[in-house]
Scaffold this motif. Structure first.
Motif, PDB file in Angstrom:
ATOM      1  N   PRO A  27      37.804  37.578  73.816  1.00  0.00           N
ATOM      2  CA  PRO A  27      36.606  37.896  74.556  1.00  0.00           C
ATOM      3  C   PRO A  27      35.848  36.959  74.991  1.00  0.00           C
ATOM      4  CG  PRO A  27      37.003  39.725  72.768  1.00  0.00           C
ATOM      5  CD  PRO A  27      37.889  38.513  72.697  1.00  0.00           C
ATOM      6  N   LEU A  28      35.355  36.569  76.039  1.00  0.00           N
ATOM      7  CA  LEU A  28      34.690  35.449  76.573  1.00  0.00           C
ATOM      8  C   LEU A  28      33.507  35.179  75.480  1.00  0.00           C
ATOM      9  CD1 LEU A  28      33.972  33.296  78.423  1.00  0.00           C
ATOM     10  CD2 LEU A  28      32.882  34.950  80.117  1.00  0.00           C
ATOM     11  N   GLU A  29      32.778  36.322  75.278  1.00  0.00           N
ATOM     12  CA  GLU A  29      31.497  36.138  74.305  1.00  0.00           C
ATOM     13  C   GLU A  29      31.904  35.377  72.752  1.00  0.00           C
ATOM     14  OE1 GLU A  29      32.528  39.125  75.638  1.00  0.00           O
ATOM     15  OE2 GLU A  29      31.278  38.991  77.462  1.00  0.00           O
ATOM     16  N   GLU A  30      33.174  35.734  72.557  1.00  0.00           N
ATOM     17  CA  GLU A  30      33.715  35.144  71.082  1.00  0.00           C
ATOM     18  C   GLU A  30      33.739  33.453  71.505  1.00  0.00           C
ATOM     19  OE1 GLU A  30      36.784  37.145  69.063  1.00  0.00           O
ATOM     20  OE2 GLU A  30      35.806  39.289  69.587  1.00  0.00           O
ATOM     21  N   LEU A  31      34.355  33.327  72.482  1.00  0.00           N
ATOM     22  CA  LEU A  31      34.502  31.666  72.889  1.00  0.00           C
ATOM     23  C   LEU A  31      33.530  31.066  72.991  1.00  0.00           C
ATOM     24  CD1 LEU A  31      37.749  32.383  75.175  1.00  0.00           C
ATOM     25  CD2 LEU A  31      37.865  31.490  73.080  1.00  0.00           C
ATOM     26  N   ILE A  32      32.689  31.691  73.777  1.00  0.00           N
ATOM     27  CA  ILE A  32      31.247  31.018  74.084  1.00  0.00           C
ATOM     28  C   ILE A  32      30.656  30.686  72.684  1.00  0.00           C
ATOM     29  CG2 ILE A  32      29.082  31.028  75.058  1.00  0.00           C
ATOM     30  CD1 ILE A  32      30.697  32.087  77.319  1.00  0.00           C
ATOM     31  N   SER A  33      30.490  31.791  71.805  1.00  0.00           N
ATOM     32  CA  SER A  33      29.891  31.526  70.542  1.00  0.00           C
ATOM     33  C   SER A  33      30.448  30.474  69.816  1.00  0.00           C
ATOM     34  CB  SER A  33      29.913  33.029  69.806  1.00  0.00           C
ATOM     35  OG  SER A  33      29.222  32.970  68.525  1.00  0.00           O
ATOM     36  N   GLY A  34      31.876  30.398  69.791  1.00  0.00           N
ATOM     37  CA  GLY A  34      32.522  29.561  68.782  1.00  0.00           C
ATOM     38  C   GLY A  34      32.325  28.260  69.661  1.00  0.00           C
ATOM     39  N   PHE A  35      32.232  28.062  70.810  1.00  0.00           N
ATOM     40  CA  PHE A  35      31.799  26.858  71.395  1.00  0.00           C
ATOM     41  C   PHE A  35      30.328  26.340  70.967  1.00  0.00           C
ATOM     42  CE2 PHE A  35      29.314  24.720  74.913  1.00  0.00           C
ATOM     43  CZ  PHE A  35      30.183  23.516  74.789  1.00  0.00           C
ATOM     44  N   LEU A  36      29.451  27.224  71.325  1.00  0.00           N
ATOM     45  CA  LEU A  36      28.017  26.905  70.710  1.00  0.00           C
ATOM     46  C   LEU A  36      28.017  26.434  69.351  1.00  0.00           C
ATOM     47  CD1 LEU A  36      26.045  29.433  72.606  1.00  0.00           C
ATOM     48  CD2 LEU A  36      26.432  27.111  73.323  1.00  0.00           C
ATOM     49  N   ARG A  37      28.727  26.984  68.665  1.00  0.00           N
ATOM     50  CA  ARG A  37      28.784  26.304  66.987  1.00  0.00           C
ATOM     51  C   ARG A  37      29.202  25.042  66.879  1.00  0.00           C
ATOM     52  NH1 ARG A  37      30.489  31.693  66.181  1.00  0.00           N
ATOM     53  NH2 ARG A  37      32.463  31.249  65.906  1.00  0.00           N
ATOM     54  N   THR A  38      30.045  24.400  67.865  1.00  0.00           N
ATOM     55  CA  THR A  38      30.260  23.019  67.827  1.00  0.00           C
ATOM     56  C   THR A  38      29.205  22.211  68.489  1.00  0.00           C
ATOM     57  OG1 THR A  38      31.567  23.070  69.818  1.00  0.00           O
ATOM     58  CG2 THR A  38      32.660  24.016  68.059  1.00  0.00           C
ATOM     59  N   GLN A  39      28.346  22.775  68.860  1.00  0.00           N
ATOM     60  CA  GLN A  39      27.428  21.830  69.500  1.00  0.00           C
ATOM     61  C   GLN A  39      26.070  21.716  68.464  1.00  0.00           C
ATOM     62  OE1 GLN A  39      28.132  20.702  72.733  1.00  0.00           O
ATOM     63  NE2 GLN A  39      29.955  21.590  71.631  1.00  0.00           N
ATOM     64  N   SER A  40      25.322  20.533  68.961  1.00  0.00           N
ATOM     65  CA  SER A  40      24.305  20.179  68.092  1.00  0.00           C
ATOM     66  C   SER A  40      23.088  21.488  68.371  1.00  0.00           C
ATOM     67  CB  SER A  40      23.498  18.923  68.468  1.00  0.00           C
ATOM     68  OG  SER A  40      22.911  18.847  69.796  1.00  0.00           O
ATOM     69  N   ALA A  41      22.167  21.469  67.393  1.00  0.00           N
ATOM     70  CA  ALA A  41      21.155  22.365  67.615  1.00  0.00           C
ATOM     71  C   ALA A  41      20.257  22.069  68.845  1.00  0.00           C
ATOM     72  CB  ALA A  41      20.135  22.100  66.301  1.00  0.00           C
ATOM     73  N   ASN A  42      20.233  21.083  69.261  1.00  0.00           N
ATOM     74  CA  ASN A  42      19.522  20.678  70.562  1.00  0.00           C
ATOM     75  C   ASN A  42      20.380  21.275  71.712  1.00  0.00           C
ATOM     76  OD1 ASN A  42      17.300  19.622  72.353  1.00  0.00           O
ATOM     77  ND2 ASN A  42      19.006  18.260  72.701  1.00  0.00           N
ATOM     78  N   GLU A  43      21.493  21.165  71.690  1.00  0.00           N
ATOM     79  CA  GLU A  43      22.574  21.517  72.951  1.00  0.00           C
ATOM     80  C   GLU A  43      22.486  23.059  72.913  1.00  0.00           C
ATOM     81  OE1 GLU A  43      25.556  18.940  71.789  1.00  0.00           O
ATOM     82  OE2 GLU A  43      25.131  17.576  73.116  1.00  0.00           O
ATOM     83  N   ARG A  44      22.730  23.681  71.798  1.00  0.00           N
ATOM     84  CA  ARG A  44      23.012  25.117  71.663  1.00  0.00           C
ATOM     85  C   ARG A  44      21.424  25.856  72.430  1.00  0.00           C
ATOM     86  NH1 ARG A  44      24.840  24.200  66.567  1.00  0.00           N
ATOM     87  NH2 ARG A  44      22.931  24.483  65.576  1.00  0.00           N
ATOM     88  N   ASN A  45      20.379  25.144  71.685  1.00  0.00           N
ATOM     89  CA  ASN A  45      18.974  25.705  72.201  1.00  0.00           C
ATOM     90  C   ASN A  45      18.830  25.412  73.420  1.00  0.00           C
ATOM     91  OD1 ASN A  45      18.064  26.269  69.515  1.00  0.00           O
ATOM     92  ND2 ASN A  45      17.093  24.473  69.354  1.00  0.00           N
ATOM     93  N   LEU A  46      19.127  24.320  74.268  1.00  0.00           N
ATOM     94  CA  LEU A  46      19.406  24.060  75.630  1.00  0.00           C
ATOM     95  C   LEU A  46      20.034  25.344  76.419  1.00  0.00           C
ATOM     96  CD1 LEU A  46      19.408  20.364  75.900  1.00  0.00           C
ATOM     97  CD2 LEU A  46      17.324  21.535  76.292  1.00  0.00           C
TER      98      LEU A  46
END
Length: 93
Positions: A27-46
């Motif tokens: 599911p797309l939601e799982e992929l995006i969640s996984g992607f966001l876990r690879t980003q910095s806190a600032n990038e996730r927040n943005l």
């Protein structure tokens, strides 16, 4: 709402005709969640502020103490990384 967030996120991976081009079983939601876990806190927040909460760039800049141009640049970079991440996992973009 969750539905609004899903629509915004799906717009990131639509073809020129506006059709979804997903070829993944995940599911797309799982992929995006996984992607966001690879980003910095600032990038996730943005990303979350912009694409889950539809916060305008100028408001994100004010909230984070960044210039609007920098926020826009970061968001563009994050979207490019997301495209690569999704493509590698079965989404044809």
């Amino acid at each position: 709402s969750d539905r609004d967030a899903e629509l915004v996120l799906r717009s990131v991976i639509l073809d020129a005709d506006g059709k979804s081009v997903a070829e993944s079983d995940t599911p797309l939601e799982e992929l995006i969640s996984g992607f966001l876990r690879t980003q910095s806190a600032n990038e996730r927040n943005l990303f979350i502020l912009r694409y889950f909460h539809s916060t305008p760039v100028k408001d994100i800049a004010r909230l984070t103490g960044q210039r609007p141009q920098d926020v826009s640049s970061h968001l563009q970079t994050i979207r490019k990384r997301l495209r690569v991440y999704l493509t590698e996992r079965g989404y044809r973009l």
